[in-house]
Motif scaffolding. Structure first.
Motif, mmCIF file in Angstrom:
data_model
loop_
_atom_site.group_PDB
_atom_site.id
_atom_site.type_symbol
_atom_site.label_atom_id
_atom_site.label_comp_id
_atom_site.label_asym_id
_atom_site.label_seq_id
_atom_site.Cartn_x
_atom_site.Cartn_y
_atom_site.Cartn_z
ATOM 1 N N HIS A 36 -78.636 153.455 64.499
ATOM 2 C CA HIS A 36 -78.657 152.448 63.437
ATOM 3 C C HIS A 36 -78.947 153.103 62.089
ATOM 4 C CE1 HIS A 36 -79.292 148.375 61.759
ATOM 5 N NE2 HIS A 36 -80.185 148.990 60.985
ATOM 6 N N ILE A 37 -79.908 154.013 62.073
ATOM 7 C CA ILE A 37 -80.243 154.709 60.826
ATOM 8 C C ILE A 37 -79.065 155.575 60.376
ATOM 9 C CG2 ILE A 37 -81.795 156.394 59.777
ATOM 10 C CD1 ILE A 37 -83.986 155.371 61.705
ATOM 11 N N HIS A 38 -78.464 156.290 61.316
ATOM 12 C CA HIS A 38 -77.338 157.184 61.008
ATOM 13 C C HIS A 38 -76.146 156.411 60.452
ATOM 14 C CE1 HIS A 38 -74.555 160.560 61.413
ATOM 15 N NE2 HIS A 38 -73.736 159.754 62.082
ATOM 16 N N GLN A 39 -75.940 155.189 60.963
ATOM 17 C CA GLN A 39 -74.754 154.407 60.586
ATOM 18 C C GLN A 39 -74.956 153.561 59.336
ATOM 19 O OE1 GLN A 39 -72.014 154.992 61.956
ATOM 20 N NE2 GLN A 39 -72.444 155.837 63.976
ATOM 21 N N LEU A 89 -80.939 147.582 58.393
ATOM 22 C CA LEU A 89 -82.240 146.923 58.451
ATOM 23 C C LEU A 89 -83.277 147.571 57.537
ATOM 24 C CD1 LEU A 89 -82.491 146.363 62.333
ATOM 25 C CD2 LEU A 89 -82.105 144.603 60.582
ATOM 26 N N GLY A 90 -82.944 148.713 56.986
ATOM 27 C CA GLY A 90 -83.891 149.400 56.102
ATOM 28 C C GLY A 90 -85.085 149.973 56.847
ATOM 29 N N ILE A 91 -84.845 150.506 58.035
ATOM 30 C CA ILE A 91 -85.921 151.102 58.835
ATOM 31 C C ILE A 91 -86.409 152.386 58.166
ATOM 32 C CG2 ILE A 91 -86.539 152.096 61.075
ATOM 33 C CD1 ILE A 91 -84.237 150.417 62.287
ATOM 34 N N ASP A 92 -87.705 152.482 57.984
ATOM 35 C CA ASP A 92 -88.294 153.701 57.434
ATOM 36 C C ASP A 92 -88.448 154.726 58.561
ATOM 37 O OD1 ASP A 92 -89.788 155.712 56.303
ATOM 38 O OD2 ASP A 92 -91.363 154.405 55.521
ATOM 39 N N PRO A 93 -87.714 155.829 58.531
ATOM 40 C CA PRO A 93 -87.817 156.832 59.616
ATOM 41 C C PRO A 93 -89.227 157.360 59.819
ATOM 42 C CG PRO A 93 -85.902 157.274 58.240
ATOM 43 C CD PRO A 93 -86.701 156.221 57.527
ATOM 44 N N LEU A 108 -89.177 167.221 66.971
ATOM 45 C CA LEU A 108 -88.308 166.858 65.850
ATOM 46 C C LEU A 108 -86.939 166.513 66.408
ATOM 47 C CD1 LEU A 108 -89.217 169.649 63.256
ATOM 48 C CD2 LEU A 108 -89.896 167.242 63.157
ATOM 49 N N VAL A 109 -86.328 165.446 65.890
ATOM 50 C CA VAL A 109 -84.974 165.076 66.313
ATOM 51 C C VAL A 109 -84.069 165.047 65.085
ATOM 52 C CG1 VAL A 109 -85.784 163.745 68.289
ATOM 53 C CG2 VAL A 109 -85.448 162.589 66.096
ATOM 54 N N GLY A 110 -82.774 165.080 65.336
ATOM 55 C CA GLY A 110 -81.813 164.979 64.250
ATOM 56 C C GLY A 110 -81.619 166.261 63.466
ATOM 57 N N LEU A 111 -82.040 167.400 64.029
ATOM 58 C CA LEU A 111 -81.879 168.671 63.309
ATOM 59 C C LEU A 111 -80.413 169.102 63.313
ATOM 60 C CD1 LEU A 111 -84.979 170.684 64.591
ATOM 61 C CD2 LEU A 111 -84.787 169.292 62.526
ATOM 62 N N GLY A 112 -80.038 169.823 62.302
ATOM 63 C CA GLY A 112 -78.660 170.279 62.186
ATOM 64 C C GLY A 112 -77.992 169.647 60.976
ATOM 65 N N ASN A 113 -76.667 169.531 61.011
ATOM 66 C CA ASN A 113 -75.967 168.931 59.870
ATOM 67 C C ASN A 113 -75.976 167.406 59.957
ATOM 68 O OD1 ASN A 113 -73.910 168.148 61.668
ATOM 69 N ND2 ASN A 113 -72.860 170.112 61.414
ATOM 70 N N LYS A 114 -75.325 166.754 59.023
ATOM 71 C CA LYS A 114 -75.369 165.288 58.920
ATOM 72 C C LYS A 114 -74.857 164.599 60.177
ATOM 73 C CE LYS A 114 -74.068 161.565 55.751
ATOM 74 N NZ LYS A 114 -73.343 161.203 54.506
ATOM 75 N N ALA A 115 -73.929 165.234 60.854
ATOM 76 C CA ALA A 115 -73.355 164.625 62.059
ATOM 77 C C ALA A 115 -74.351 164.548 63.216
ATOM 78 C CB ALA A 115 -72.126 165.419 62.490
ATOM 79 N N GLN A 116 -75.437 165.288 63.120
ATOM 80 C CA GLN A 116 -76.410 165.316 64.221
ATOM 81 C C GLN A 116 -77.470 164.217 64.095
ATOM 82 O OE1 GLN A 116 -75.247 167.453 66.334
ATOM 83 N NE2 GLN A 116 -73.859 168.206 64.745
ATOM 84 N N GLY A 117 -77.388 163.382 63.058
ATOM 85 C CA GLY A 117 -78.363 162.318 62.883
ATOM 86 C C GLY A 117 -79.318 162.602 61.744
ATOM 87 N N VAL A 118 -80.277 161.705 61.579
ATOM 88 C CA VAL A 118 -81.262 161.818 60.496
ATOM 89 C C VAL A 118 -82.508 162.519 61.031
ATOM 90 C CG1 VAL A 118 -82.713 160.537 58.883
ATOM 91 C CG2 VAL A 118 -80.379 159.738 59.382
ATOM 92 N N PRO A 119 -82.910 163.642 60.447
ATOM 93 C CA PRO A 119 -84.095 164.356 60.947
ATOM 94 C C PRO A 119 -85.365 163.515 60.782
ATOM 95 C CG PRO A 119 -82.784 165.761 59.509
ATOM 96 C CD PRO A 119 -82.257 164.374 59.349
#
Length: 553
Positions: free
Chosen positions: A144-147, A151-155, A175-186
């Motif tokens: 949801h955050i990536h897309q 909802l304005g979720i604060d990571p 830590l999750v979402g590491l890498g480039n933008k395609a891997q999600g929000v860190p």
């Protein structure tokens, strides 16, 4: 002497269909998992009136062991020998403790539920389904955050964690979402052990699939940038999560060595969550049996208090009697004796350690419930010590019966079972909760800390104080509290055995579990993802070329 697993493997199992027939369950209402396991349809109503409920709990556990599950199983077996139509309702073992410190969790000796290997390992897949649902929710949040994060979720304010049903300290902070933008929000993340997941608590407290879905929808996963709570319903995935859990909602039917029917379903940790098997399983057992033996996790300060203040409301049935399990050797530890000295007679230490048992008895009596003590015997117990313990219980007008169910199965609970039946008949339970939910959250915590634990004061850290204010503002202050603390002591310090005096309970965090319907209060250094010991039980486990397991105990 045979090991637990050798005894289990040499025991003759009855077909699970015959166990179901014994309870009056039709073949159309069970789903077979081979010859010896089945799930029971939730549509099974049977008799309208509920049976008598026997709650088995214990003193604070020590490395010496108390054998609560073994006593529970033997007690149910003996009740059936007395033609009392008894049924067991127990928790499912978590792979974390099974592979870690405790080994198996299906009783011991000649008081076991079978097939013990299956139950201790993957069983019917319930806990795996909960793990999948938990982690699916994490995936939905991050997606949801990536897309676009509509909802304005604060990571930084996501409180939902991923889960795994193993002890793995390396996953406590990740830590999750590491890498480039395609891997999600860190973002910073972490894992809980699955049995600490709110979804486990939700499944164990839900009355049916509709209630399950409603509870899942209420789960708070985090907060927006405006500090508004975000729920599963906001993400619109409660239906998908319920779909993943629909089979796991059905209670599992197995049997003891003596072919007593046993429902084993759900397994929230008692030092983190509420520590009781599912409402659905317990209620099914109550509809089918005249006597139901169920167990609350760890000592009475944890599992039993939560059973009485949280589960009873959802179960709509309170216990008719409490069976308090104690051992001579554990009480001597509470009296100051070292582990390597427990096989030696020490009457003064036993008398000193009795204070722990006495406190737990008084706590259960404060709920308006009669108490019977089960003294779980071990081979090296001294007759003088067993006699002293019975005398000490008599002095406070509580019956204490010796139990040798590990060695003798149901016959080892001969006197215990008869006394339990008589107690139910003679001393009518007059259940009363410890607190009313309308009390402020701080007062509910203090009631448990002072009345059950014996704390002098309760100290709230700055973060917890802020959370108390937020909980009141959001209207969650009418919920019961589920205190997470060490199981080894009445206090929040595991090293304080016996009955600690003049201690302060420190509350460091209060986490809303709105789907489950309670607030988790974290104290001391209790962890929601345990670690493995230096020598895990898994090192002794193996399987031969024929698929026979060894090393489970």
């Amino acid at each position: 002497m045979l090991s637990d697993i050798e005894i289990a493997q040499q025991s003759k199992l009855s077909s699970i269909t015959k166990i179901a027939e014994k309870l009056g369950i039709s073949s159309e209402s069970i789903e077979l998992f081979g010859n010896d396991k089945a799930k029971v349809s939730l549509k099974e109503e049977d008799k309208a009136s509920l049976g008598k409920l026997i709650l088995v709990t214990s003193i604070n556990p020590t490395p010496a062991g108390e054998g609560k599950t073994t006593v529970s199983i033997g007690l149910a077996d003996r009740l059936n020998q007395l033609h009392k139509n008894a049924v067991l309702a127990l928790r499912e073992p978590s792979l974390g403790p099974v592979m870690g410190l405790k080994g198996g969790a299906t009783g011991g000796g000649y008081s076991q539920v079978l097939p013990m290997e299956d139950i201790n390992l993957h069983f019917t897949g319930d806990i795996h389904a909960i793990t999948t649902a938990n982690n699916a929710l994490s995936a939905f949040i991050d997606n949801h955050i990536h897309q676009g994060n509509e909802l304005g979720i604060d990571p930084q304010q996501i409180i939902w964690k991923r889960s795994l049903d193993l002890n793995d300290r390396a996953l406590r902070n990740t830590l999750v979402g590491l890498g480039n933008k395609a891997q999600g929000v860190p973002r910073q993340e972490g894992f809980d052990i699955t049995v600490a997941s709110e979804i486990m608590a939700v499944l164990c407290l839900a009355s049916d699939l509709s209630d399950l879905k409603a509870r899942l929808a209420r789960i708070v996963i985090g907060y927006t940038y405006q500090k508004e709570p975000v729920t599963v319903q906001d993400l619109q995935v409660e239906g998908a999560l319920a779909l993943l859990l629909k089979e796991a909602m059905k209670p599992n039917l197995v049997q003891t060595i003596e072919q007593t029917p046993a429902f084993i379903h759900g397994g929230p940790f008692a030092n983190i969550a509420h520590g009781c098997n599912s409402v659905v399983a317990t209620k099914t057992a109550l509809r089918l049996g005249d006597y139901v033996v169920t167990e609350a996790g760890f000592g009475a300060d944890l599992g039993a208090e939560k059973f009485l203040d949280i589960k009873v409301t959802n179960l709509e049935k309170s216990p008719d009697v409490v069976v308090m399990v104690a051992t001579v050797r554990a009480l001597k530890m509470h009296g100051g004796v070292a582990v390597d000295q427990l096989d030696k007679e020490n009457l003064p230490a036993l008398e000193k350690g009795f204070a722990n048992l006495k406190k737990h008895i008084q706590n259960m009596q404060s709920f308006g419930l009669p108490v019977v003590v089960a003294i779980n015997e071990f081979a090296f117990d001294q007759e003088s010590e067993l006699s002293l313990l019975q005398t000490l219980c008599q002095e406070i007008e509580v019956n204490a019966l010796r139990s040798s169910t590990w060695a003798n199965g149901g016959m080892g609970a001969k006197e215990l079972a008869s006394t339990v039946v008589d107690t139910i008949a003679d001393k009518k339970a007059k259940y009363r909760p410890l607190y009313q939910n309308q009390l402020p959250v701080e007062d509910k915590i203090k009631k448990i800390a002072r009345n059950i634990y014996g704390a002098k004061n309760v100290f709230f850290e700055k973060n917890a104080r802020k959370q108390l204010e937020d909980i009141k503002t959001l209207g969650w202050d009418q919920l019961p509290v589920c205190i997470a603390k060490t199981q080894y002591s009445l206090s929040d310090d595991a090293s304080l055995l016996g009955v600690p005096k003049d201690f302060d309970l420190t509350v460091r965090e209060i986490s809303p579990k709105i789907g489950a319907g309670f607030l988790v209060v974290l104290t001391g250094n209790v962890l929601t993802m345990p670690g493995l010991p230096k020598r895990p039980a898994a090192l002794d486990m193996d399987v031969d070329e024929k698929g026979n397991a060894s090393g489970l105990f």
